[in-house]
Design a protein around this motif. Sequence first.
Motif, PDB file in Angstrom:
ATOM      1  N   ASP A 244       0.827  -1.198   0.000  1.00 42.69           N
ATOM      2  CA  ASP A 244       0.000   0.000   0.000  1.00 42.69           C
ATOM      3  C   ASP A 244       0.866   1.254   0.000  1.00 42.69           C
ATOM      4  N   ALA A 289     -15.237   7.374   9.918  1.00 43.90           N
ATOM      5  CA  ALA A 289     -14.498   6.119  10.050  1.00 43.90           C
ATOM      6  C   ALA A 289     -14.824   5.372  11.340  1.00 43.90           C
ATOM      7  N   SER A 293     -16.739   1.859  11.468  1.00 41.90           N
ATOM      8  CA  SER A 293     -15.999   0.671  11.906  1.00 41.90           C
ATOM      9  C   SER A 293     -16.733  -0.061  13.016  1.00 41.90           C
ATOM     10  N   THR A 301     -14.075  -1.633   7.016  1.00 40.84           N
ATOM     11  CA  THR A 301     -13.999  -0.196   6.771  1.00 40.84           C
ATOM     12  C   THR A 301     -12.753   0.144   5.967  1.00 40.84           C
ATOM     13  N   MET A 302     -11.640  -0.486   6.300  1.00 40.12           N
ATOM     14  CA  MET A 302     -10.392  -0.248   5.575  1.00 40.12           C
ATOM     15  C   MET A 302     -10.529  -0.613   4.098  1.00 40.12           C
ATOM     16  N   VAL A 303     -11.134  -1.747   3.822  1.00 36.53           N
ATOM     17  CA  VAL A 303     -11.143  -2.290   2.460  1.00 36.53           C
ATOM     18  C   VAL A 303     -12.251  -1.678   1.601  1.00 36.53           C
ATOM     19  N   HIS A 306     -11.642   1.851   0.472  1.00 38.23           N
ATOM     20  CA  HIS A 306     -10.390   2.062  -0.238  1.00 38.23           C
ATOM     21  C   HIS A 306     -10.504   1.730  -1.717  1.00 38.23           C
ATOM     22  N   ASP A 339      -9.215   4.512   5.946  1.00 32.87           N
ATOM     23  CA  ASP A 339      -8.450   3.379   6.465  1.00 32.87           C
ATOM     24  C   ASP A 339      -7.345   3.808   7.410  1.00 32.87           C
ATOM     25  N   THR A 342      -8.537   3.543  11.197  1.00 37.75           N
ATOM     26  CA  THR A 342      -8.927   2.158  11.431  1.00 37.75           C
ATOM     27  C   THR A 342      -7.732   1.218  11.323  1.00 37.75           C
ATOM     28  N   ARG A 343      -6.810   1.511  10.400  1.00 40.94           N
ATOM     29  CA  ARG A 343      -5.604   0.685  10.279  1.00 40.94           C
ATOM     30  C   ARG A 343      -4.755   0.789  11.547  1.00 40.94           C
ATOM     31  N   ASP A 402      -5.842  -4.205  -0.999  1.00 43.22           N
ATOM     32  CA  ASP A 402      -7.107  -4.300  -0.261  1.00 43.22           C
ATOM     33  C   ASP A 402      -7.684  -5.711  -0.317  1.00 43.22           C
TER      34      ASP A 402
END
Length: 416
Positions: A244, A289, A293, A301-303, A306, A339, A342-343, A402
């Motif tokens: 990424d 976010a 999440s 949420t990340m994927v 994105h 992301d 959340t990441r 992702d």
Amino acid sequence: MPRRMTHGAGGSRLTALLLPEGVHPGALILLTARGLRGMCDGFIAVLLPGYLLALGFGQLAVGLISTTTLFGSAFATILVGVAGNRFASRVQLRFAAALMMATGFAFAGLSSLWPLLIVAFVGTLNPSSGDVSLFLPLEHASLAESATGDARTTLFARYSLVGALSAALGALAAGVPDWLAAHHAASPLTAMRLMFIVYAMSGSIIWLLYRHMPARQSSGDAPRIPLGPSRGIVTRLALLFSVDAFAGGLLVNSLLTLWLIQRFGLSLGAAGRFFFWAGLLSAGSQLVAAPLSRRIGLLNTMVYTHIPSSICLIAAAFSSSLVLTLALLLVRSALSQMDVPTRSAYVMSVVTPGERPAAASFTAVPRSLAAALAPTLSGALLGLGWLGAPLVACGALKIAYDLSLLFLFRRIKPDR
């Protein structure tokens, strides 16, 4: 457990607004410092290509400076991971702030490429929209100690929100050199040098803020240890994050500014206004976010936010209309940063408390190294006239990242 904050009158209302319930009040210092750094990163990322072009360098030099900066950040985060547990967090944060001061003054006074490359490597300059500097693992570890569970996710979202909003305002300030040159008979180069002085002075303010950091965010913190039981999970995450980051490095803000200048003849002031609105949209996404999440999970949420942003980026590469291109890039900005909090929260939630500083550093280092490889390649492609290639490659790699992340980690649940 972090101490629950109490809300009084006056200044405590600001604390209550910025910090979620149950978060240690010391986190407010980190949010304030992040805001100041975000403003500086915002205008530096936009001004850097124009500044280097004004010094007589070409597109490749913009990529080289960005690459060297990111390599230096990776080296610094390695040191944090290896030796960071030997020093108090606030000591390391003050050192980073002093380095920020030195970086600003050096870039304001130097004109040759090699000295600038050296300062870029050892300094804190950030050519991207995200935070890739020495501050990142230090502040993330301190934030993780300030809250638990959903409050931690919300705190990381506030941290990213502050960074996005301040970066947007900073991007708007990229038009200040043009205004100074037009109204005060200053040359554009001198006006841009003054902005690096502002960067340095902001570092001094951040240094003063970090002097008031509490020795520890919580009396119940676990002792800091190297990676142990979570090593396998963190290693897989770090490898994916590096993909990424490499993709993002192909299109850091400095290079996106350069692309807009070359493709559509955009001025630095106009580019700054674009990044201002893009930053506002990114900031708004940070507010979404955390509740999103809680509803669909950190990983989803990340994927799921994105992938659409990457599709917009690829479409922008093939657009011949400035209006359509900017619209696609703005939609991308509204989705691509969900992301980020959340990441960070996900990484901090799948490791033991004592491993958090090491995990923050271990996941940041591959990201910085991978991102550092990309800008020189992107600058070379732009120099060759392949203007759309960096955008397409960035979007395609991010979609692959992702899908891989979702496949490998869909069964691993974070600690709520």
